[in-house]
Design a protein around this motif. Sequence first.
Motif, short mmCIF file in Angstrom:
data_model
loop_
_atom_site.label_atom_id
_atom_site.label_comp_id
_atom_site.label_asym_id
_atom_site.label_seq_id
_atom_site.Cartn_x
_atom_site.Cartn_y
_atom_site.Cartn_z
N ASP A 149 -11.73 5.47 1.24
CA ASP A 149 -13.10 5.38 0.73
C ASP A 149 -13.30 4.09 -0.07
OD1 ASP A 149 -13.82 7.82 1.90
OD2 ASP A 149 -12.95 8.93 0.22
N ASP A 150 -13.58 4.24 -1.37
CA ASP A 150 -13.87 3.08 -2.22
C ASP A 150 -12.70 2.66 -3.09
OD1 ASP A 150 -16.35 3.03 -1.13
OD2 ASP A 150 -17.41 3.78 -2.89
N ASP A 151 -11.50 3.12 -2.77
CA ASP A 151 -10.34 2.74 -3.58
C ASP A 151 -10.01 1.25 -3.42
OD1 ASP A 151 -10.10 5.31 -4.46
OD2 ASP A 151 -8.48 5.86 -3.09
N TYR A 152 -9.34 0.73 -4.42
CA TYR A 152 -8.96 -0.68 -4.49
C TYR A 152 -7.74 -0.92 -3.60
CZ TYR A 152 -8.48 -5.08 -7.27
OH TYR A 152 -8.42 -6.38 -7.71
N LEU A 153 -7.82 -1.93 -2.72
CA LEU A 153 -6.74 -2.22 -1.78
C LEU A 153 -6.12 -3.58 -2.07
CD1 LEU A 153 -8.32 -1.07 1.62
CD2 LEU A 153 -6.96 0.27 0.01
N ILE A 154 -4.80 -3.67 -1.92
CA ILE A 154 -4.08 -4.93 -2.03
C ILE A 154 -3.36 -5.16 -0.71
CG2 ILE A 154 -2.27 -6.22 -3.22
CD1 ILE A 154 -2.84 -4.62 -5.71
N PHE A 155 -3.65 -6.28 -0.06
CA PHE A 155 -3.06 -6.60 1.23
C PHE A 155 -1.91 -7.58 1.03
CE2 PHE A 155 -7.40 -5.32 2.02
CZ PHE A 155 -7.32 -4.53 3.16
N ASP A 156 -0.70 -7.12 1.29
CA ASP A 156 0.51 -7.93 1.16
C ASP A 156 0.75 -8.64 2.49
OD1 ASP A 156 2.89 -9.05 0.42
OD2 ASP A 156 3.97 -7.18 0.13
N CYS A 157 0.63 -9.95 2.49
CA CYS A 157 0.60 -10.72 3.74
C CYS A 157 1.92 -11.44 4.03
CB CYS A 157 -0.53 -11.74 3.68
SG CYS A 157 -2.17 -10.99 3.64
N PRO A 158 2.10 -11.88 5.27
CA PRO A 158 3.31 -12.64 5.62
C PRO A 158 3.35 -13.98 4.90
CG PRO A 158 2.14 -11.85 7.59
CD PRO A 158 1.24 -11.64 6.44
#
Length: 283
Positions: free
Chosen positions: A97-106
């Motif tokens: 839903d509206d939760d905070y996301l952190i995208f760990d990238c290559p």
Amino acid sequence: MGKKGQLVIGPAGSGKSTYCETIHRYCSEQGRTVHVVNLDPAAEVFNYPVAVDIRDLIKVDDAMDVLHFGPNGGLIYCMEYLLAHSEWLEDAIGDFDDDYLIFDCPGQIELYMHVPMVKALMGMLDRLGYTIASVYVIDSQFVSDPAKFMSANLMCLSAMLQLELPHVSVLSKVDILKAQHGGEEPEFLEDFLSPDPLRLMQKMSSSMDSKFYSLTDAIAGLLDNFSMVSFLPLDITDQDSIDYVLSTIDYAIQYGEDLELNEPAELEDEVDLQDALAAWSRP
């Protein structure tokens, strides 16, 4: 709260996964819900709970074994595959839903500097209503040499122009840098947090081969003209340092701007909040 998040990028070994672990742990301690999404198909070990993992869709080893790509080619193929199957990612993050996301990238910097896949991925998140900040993580060891640091500035600037996102540059492993200088933050660090490229150029010129001087001078002039790159120091052992970095990123994406006004705890339940506000506003 709205759909908010961070795209954590930077060179291999710069401390991206440690950054994600630190932010996740800090937010958990503060009672704040954060989910980490792994977008590195070559990742092996995590010190944080992985909410969504690209390796459930495709692994870099699969691309290398089946298609006979090398490591870099395999990784780029995996990112292309992710874009071609973007509905998988949409479904996976839709559960939050509206939760905070952190995208760990290559750590392959070409993904952020000139290859358009990550930019296309951010376009998809934008269509889903996410406001994302790019967080470019650079190892503090880059400040040991002005030439390396100017190179880091160019990488950050290139990513900013390529991704066109709210951007925060983070100088990681400051705790290690402190340990190397007797536990104190070295005085020279301040010169690199808001760098003056022309001043750095002067420091480099005394030991530089003359045939490289004009090129380096032009690069320093470019960075000075844009004046877009500055760094936040991150000491993962210092709560204030973590809080400052996180609050700066939150401000960049306006996280928390849509919070509703809560009734003050000291007011009785039957007191109307609007009447109370009106009373407070009278002289």
